[in-house]
Design a protein around this motif. Structure first.
Motif, PDB file in Angstrom:
ATOM      1  N   VAL A  36      63.386  69.526  66.523  1.00 39.27           N
ATOM      2  CA  VAL A  36      63.338  70.590  67.525  1.00 39.27           C
ATOM      3  C   VAL A  36      63.971  71.824  66.899  1.00 39.27           C
ATOM      4  CG1 VAL A  36      64.043  71.309  69.834  1.00 39.27           C
ATOM      5  CG2 VAL A  36      63.547  68.888  69.386  1.00 39.27           C
ATOM      6  N   TYR A  37      63.183  72.887  66.768  1.00 40.71           N
ATOM      7  CA  TYR A  37      63.738  74.073  66.109  1.00 40.71           C
ATOM      8  C   TYR A  37      62.868  75.294  66.374  1.00 40.71           C
ATOM      9  CZ  TYR A  37      60.086  73.438  62.560  1.00 40.71           C
ATOM     10  OH  TYR A  37      58.879  73.316  61.914  1.00 40.71           O
ATOM     11  N   GLY A  38      63.406  76.448  66.026  1.00 41.54           N
ATOM     12  CA  GLY A  38      62.671  77.703  66.079  1.00 41.54           C
ATOM     13  C   GLY A  38      62.990  78.494  64.830  1.00 41.54           C
TER      14      GLY A  38
ATOM     15  N   GLU B 210      68.733  53.675  72.366  1.00 39.12           N
ATOM     16  CA  GLU B 210      67.398  53.494  71.804  1.00 39.12           C
ATOM     17  C   GLU B 210      67.122  54.444  70.633  1.00 39.12           C
ATOM     18  OE1 GLU B 210      64.983  51.148  73.013  1.00 39.12           O
ATOM     19  OE2 GLU B 210      66.865  50.387  73.838  1.00 39.12           O
ATOM     20  N   TYR B 211      67.593  55.666  70.745  1.00 40.16           N
ATOM     21  CA  TYR B 211      67.310  56.670  69.716  1.00 40.16           C
ATOM     22  C   TYR B 211      68.562  57.490  69.441  1.00 40.16           C
ATOM     23  CZ  TYR B 211      66.805  59.565  73.910  1.00 40.16           C
ATOM     24  OH  TYR B 211      67.035  60.205  75.106  1.00 40.16           O
ATOM     25  N   SER B 212      68.530  58.241  68.346  1.00 39.32           N
ATOM     26  CA  SER B 212      69.680  59.060  67.944  1.00 39.32           C
ATOM     27  C   SER B 212      69.355  60.537  68.132  1.00 39.32           C
ATOM     28  CB  SER B 212      70.021  58.827  66.468  1.00 39.32           C
ATOM     29  OG  SER B 212      70.232  57.461  66.191  1.00 39.32           O
ATOM     30  N   VAL B 213      70.366  61.300  68.549  1.00 39.90           N
ATOM     31  CA  VAL B 213      70.235  62.753  68.652  1.00 39.90           C
ATOM     32  C   VAL B 213      71.254  63.381  67.709  1.00 39.90           C
ATOM     33  CG1 VAL B 213      70.370  64.782  70.150  1.00 39.90           C
ATOM     34  CG2 VAL B 213      69.462  62.628  71.053  1.00 39.90           C
ATOM     35  N   ILE B 214      70.754  64.200  66.784  1.00 42.64           N
ATOM     36  CA  ILE B 214      71.594  64.826  65.764  1.00 42.64           C
ATOM     37  C   ILE B 214      71.494  66.340  65.873  1.00 42.64           C
ATOM     38  CG2 ILE B 214      71.997  65.107  63.283  1.00 42.64           C
ATOM     39  CD1 ILE B 214      72.557  62.297  64.054  1.00 42.64           C
ATOM     40  N   ILE B 215      72.640  67.013  65.886  1.00 42.49           N
ATOM     41  CA  ILE B 215      72.694  68.478  65.872  1.00 42.49           C
ATOM     42  C   ILE B 215      73.086  68.929  64.468  1.00 42.49           C
ATOM     43  CG2 ILE B 215      73.899  70.510  66.756  1.00 42.49           C
ATOM     44  CD1 ILE B 215      74.410  68.945  69.341  1.00 42.49           C
TER      45      ILE B 215
ATOM     46  N   ILE C 222      66.079  62.232  66.765  1.00 46.51           N
ATOM     47  CA  ILE C 222      65.753  63.587  67.212  1.00 46.51           C
ATOM     48  C   ILE C 222      66.724  64.530  66.508  1.00 46.51           C
ATOM     49  CG2 ILE C 222      65.639  65.167  69.164  1.00 46.51           C
ATOM     50  CD1 ILE C 222      65.105  62.725  70.941  1.00 46.51           C
ATOM     51  N   LEU C 223      66.182  65.442  65.708  1.00 48.20           N
ATOM     52  CA  LEU C 223      67.000  66.352  64.921  1.00 48.20           C
ATOM     53  C   LEU C 223      66.870  67.765  65.485  1.00 48.20           C
ATOM     54  CD1 LEU C 223      68.769  67.037  62.480  1.00 48.20           C
ATOM     55  CD2 LEU C 223      66.682  67.071  61.075  1.00 48.20           C
ATOM     56  N   LEU C 224      67.974  68.302  65.995  1.00 46.27           N
ATOM     57  CA  LEU C 224      68.004  69.637  66.573  1.00 46.27           C
ATOM     58  C   LEU C 224      68.533  70.603  65.516  1.00 46.27           C
ATOM     59  CD1 LEU C 224      69.619  68.682  70.009  1.00 46.27           C
ATOM     60  CD2 LEU C 224      67.220  68.517  69.317  1.00 46.27           C
ATOM     61  N   LEU C 225      67.658  71.463  65.019  1.00 44.92           N
ATOM     62  CA  LEU C 225      67.983  72.309  63.872  1.00 44.92           C
ATOM     63  C   LEU C 225      68.280  73.750  64.273  1.00 44.92           C
ATOM     64  CD1 LEU C 225      65.142  71.107  61.475  1.00 44.92           C
ATOM     65  CD2 LEU C 225      67.581  70.665  61.164  1.00 44.92           C
ATOM     66  N   GLY C 226      69.201  74.371  63.546  1.00 48.73           N
ATOM     67  CA  GLY C 226      69.370  75.818  63.597  1.00 48.73           C
ATOM     68  C   GLY C 226      70.527  76.357  64.399  1.00 48.73           C
ATOM     69  N   LYS C 227      70.897  75.697  65.510  1.00 44.28           N
ATOM     70  CA  LYS C 227      71.963  76.247  66.340  1.00 44.28           C
ATOM     71  C   LYS C 227      73.339  75.742  65.900  1.00 44.28           C
ATOM     72  CE  LYS C 227      71.463  78.747  69.017  1.00 44.28           C
ATOM     73  NZ  LYS C 227      71.419  80.219  68.747  1.00 44.28           N
ATOM     74  N   GLY C 228      73.428  74.450  65.644  1.00 45.50           N
ATOM     75  CA  GLY C 228      74.689  73.899  65.152  1.00 45.50           C
ATOM     76  C   GLY C 228      75.865  74.226  66.037  1.00 45.50           C
ATOM     77  N   HIS C 229      76.846  74.937  65.465  1.00 39.91           N
ATOM     78  CA  HIS C 229      78.080  75.265  66.187  1.00 39.91           C
ATOM     79  C   HIS C 229      77.952  76.535  67.022  1.00 39.91           C
ATOM     80  CE1 HIS C 229      78.134  77.555  62.408  1.00 39.91           C
ATOM     81  NE2 HIS C 229      78.748  78.480  63.110  1.00 39.91           N
ATOM     82  N   GLU C 230      76.844  77.263  66.892  1.00 44.77           N
ATOM     83  CA  GLU C 230      76.704  78.529  67.620  1.00 44.77           C
ATOM     84  C   GLU C 230      76.798  78.315  69.125  1.00 44.77           C
ATOM     85  OE1 GLU C 230      73.920  81.173  64.557  1.00 44.77           O
ATOM     86  OE2 GLU C 230      73.080  80.439  66.438  1.00 44.77           O
ATOM     87  N   GLN C 231      77.298  79.322  69.796  1.00 43.52           N
ATOM     88  CA  GLN C 231      77.521  79.239  71.241  1.00 43.52           C
ATOM     89  C   GLN C 231      76.662  80.248  72.012  1.00 43.52           C
ATOM     90  OE1 GLN C 231      80.138  77.084  72.819  1.00 43.52           O
ATOM     91  NE2 GLN C 231      79.707  76.091  70.871  1.00 43.52           N
ATOM     92  N   TYR C 232      75.545  80.662  71.418  1.00 45.28           N
ATOM     93  CA  TYR C 232      74.739  81.686  72.077  1.00 45.28           C
ATOM     94  C   TYR C 232      73.289  81.626  71.604  1.00 45.28           C
ATOM     95  CZ  TYR C 232      75.005  84.055  67.582  1.00 45.28           C
ATOM     96  OH  TYR C 232      74.910  84.342  66.238  1.00 45.28           O
ATOM     97  N   GLN C 233      72.429  82.276  72.379  1.00 43.89           N
ATOM     98  CA  GLN C 233      71.078  82.622  71.952  1.00 43.89           C
ATOM     99  C   GLN C 233      70.939  84.136  72.108  1.00 43.89           C
ATOM    100  OE1 GLN C 233      68.546  80.061  74.421  1.00 43.89           O
ATOM    101  NE2 GLN C 233      67.868  79.014  72.572  1.00 43.89           N
ATOM    102  N   GLU C 234      70.442  84.786  71.071  1.00 48.21           N
ATOM    103  CA  GLU C 234      70.297  86.238  71.106  1.00 48.21           C
ATOM    104  C   GLU C 234      68.844  86.594  71.398  1.00 48.21           C
ATOM    105  OE1 GLU C 234      71.174  90.198  68.365  1.00 48.21           O
ATOM    106  OE2 GLU C 234      71.868  88.220  67.696  1.00 48.21           O
TER     107      GLU C 234
END
Length: 492
Positions: A374-376, A342-347, A453-465
């Motif tokens: 979706v972003y911070g 139904e919808y697309s999710v993009i990282i 749905i566009l998820l911005l900022g994390k991309g390939h990162e594997q952590y949250q600081e």
């Protein structure tokens, strides 16, 4: 290894003692000196390694590689060279037993497209049953190994160390992003690239500590094509003639939309179907056939043409290449996660105004029903970036879901308050969901048919600081966790 062995083929002057000594390791950071190592006094952007020579000796270094003599105990071997950076590259290759000669080495330079092109090449090679390592913006990876490097193109010692590990693991190929800074600082000195790629050129990296002018920036990138066997060039870039004129490689191949391109793309189109987005076009010239990718964005036509050109030059047949293109994925670069028809999710890794606007305009070309972002924002970083992110999403998104990125020492709510200032310029609609997985779930639950749905900022990162601690976080895992919650609720 004997110092005399490490120095083979180099111009140098032994200004104290002799070269018949063992060297335990090659060190260019005085904080990492080990006993009986050789310390390289590198004159860096901020500090000069010669100032740390005595400290290195006190920690056990018995050999110093210098550009000018330093005052230390006369028992310490000093080797004077014109460039300690070149010496480090030359000696590192020997120290690790010339691993670059054990693999086919592909180098990619250009202002944009390096990461995407590198991963496309890696994907095609590996899907054809060959092991391929990669070094670049997302670090280094081969088989099941992943290493954080910190630089797009790491120091020469690190490169040859990684090459050796890849070769020992059975990699037949390695593809690496080669930055202008790396070329300027001789990090890839002495490596003979089997294939080198020029993607494009635009103004960037002109600043203190980087490049003094656009001409120097371009010149540094051109250096790659004086150390490769086969050069591949984007014929549509306005600077391509300058790059080709500087090339000393044995042969060249061009790609692009121009009629005289060696590999030419025709009839580039965007497509969308059941939550999937991509591009398609046909190729003529050295390679003939139809291409269809689940990778959004017309610009990716250039990246895939570069990847196809490389694989063709390396001897892969069109059938081998074409049959694997649908498997191409680029971590964190307009990366599609298939969870719904139904919808697309993009990282995407976009975390500033320019990159965010670029990815959003790329996705708006697919005429989605809505775009939900979706972003911070990053803590302990410029507030201006937050204002700008808010402004562009307020202009181009239908809804912003403000959440956690890497808040570091700041409160998530305070960061989001800054983003709201930018959102207000376009009366951008928003909600706040502090937990990022919850925020993704919120977006998915409220998405309707045709949404992106566009998820911005994390991309390939594997952590949250957060508050000085890095917690494991993977955007793909977060999407699947959110989706599983929704699926679980739908079956109750």
């Amino acid at each position: 290894m004997l110092l005399s062995t490490l120095l083979e083929g180099m111009n140098y002057k032994c200004i104290s003692q002799d070269t018949d000594v063992d060297v335990s390791d090659l060190i260019y950071d005085s904080r990492k000196v080990v006993p009986f190592s050789a310390f390289f006094c590198i004159d860096g952007v901020i500090t000069d390694g010669h100032a740390y020579a005595a400290d290195a000796v006190s920690k056990g270094a018995t050999v110093l590689i210098v550009e000018h003599p330093v005052t230390v105990d006369e028992k310490i071997v000093q080797i004077q060279v014109d460039s300690t950076r070149i010496a480090l590259a030359h000696m590192s290759a020997i120290y690790f037993n010339n691993p670059a000669k054990c693999m086919k080495v592909i180098g990619i330079t250009g202002t944009k497209g390096k990461t995407s092109t590198a991963f496309m090449i890696k994907n095609i090679i590996e899907k054809n049953g060959k092991d391929c390592g990669i070094i670049g913006t997302v670090g280094a990876a081969w088989q099941d190994e992943k290493v954080t490097t910190g630089l797009t193109t790491p120091e020469s010692y690190v490169i040859h160390n990684l090459f050796r590990q890849m070769a020992d693991a059975g990699c037949e190929y390695v593809v690496m992003e080669v930055s202008s800074q790396a070329l300027k600082m001789n990090r890839t000195y002495g490596i003979e690239f089997d294939v080198a790629v020029f993607t494009n050129f635009s103004p960037d990296h002109i600043a203190d500590g980087e490049h003094s002018s656009l001409e120097e920036y371009r010149h540094c990138k051109e250096l790659l094509f004086s150390q490769c066997r086969y050069g591949i060039f984007n014929l549509d870039d306005e600077m391509v003639d300058k790059f080709i004129r500087c090339a000393t490689c044995d042969d060249i191949l061009t790609y692009g939309l121009a009629e005289d391109a060696g590999i030419r793309a025709l009839n580039i189109k965007q497509w969308s179907d059941s939550g999937k987005l991509g591009i398609e076009f046909c190729l003529t010239g050295k390679v003939n056939g139809n291409v269809k990718l689940e990778v959004p964005g017309l610009f990716n036509a250039y990246n895939v043409m570069a990847a196809i050109s490389v694989c063709s030059v390396l001897g892969f047949s069109w059938e081998d290449i074409c049959s694997k293109l649908n498997l191409v994925r680029i971590p964190g670069r307009v990366e599609l996660v298939n969870v719904s028809d139904e919808y697309s999710v993009i990282i995407d890794y976009a975390h500033n105004e320019v990159s965010t606007r670029s990815v959003m305009e790329t996705l708006k070309a697919y005429n989605p029903a809505h775009i939900i972002c979706v972003y911070g924002g990053g803590g302990n970083r410029s507030k201006l970036r937050r204002y700008d992110m808010g402004e562009v999403t307020g202009e181009l998104a239908d809804l912003s879901v403000l959440t956690c990125d890497n808040p570091r020492d700041e409160e998530i709510s305070a960061i989001n308050d800054d983003i709201k200032i930018g959102l207000a310029k376009h009366n951008g609609a928003y909600v706040e969901v502090p937990d990022r997985v919850d925020a993704i779930e919120y977006a998915m639950r409220h998405a309707v048919k045709g949404d992106i749905i566009l998820l911005l900022g994390k991309g390939h990162e594997q952590y949250q600081e957060i508050k000085g601690v890095k917690y494991h976080y993977d955007e793909r895992e977060a999407v699947m966790e959110a989706y599983s919650r929704i699926e679980k609720d739908s079956h109750q």
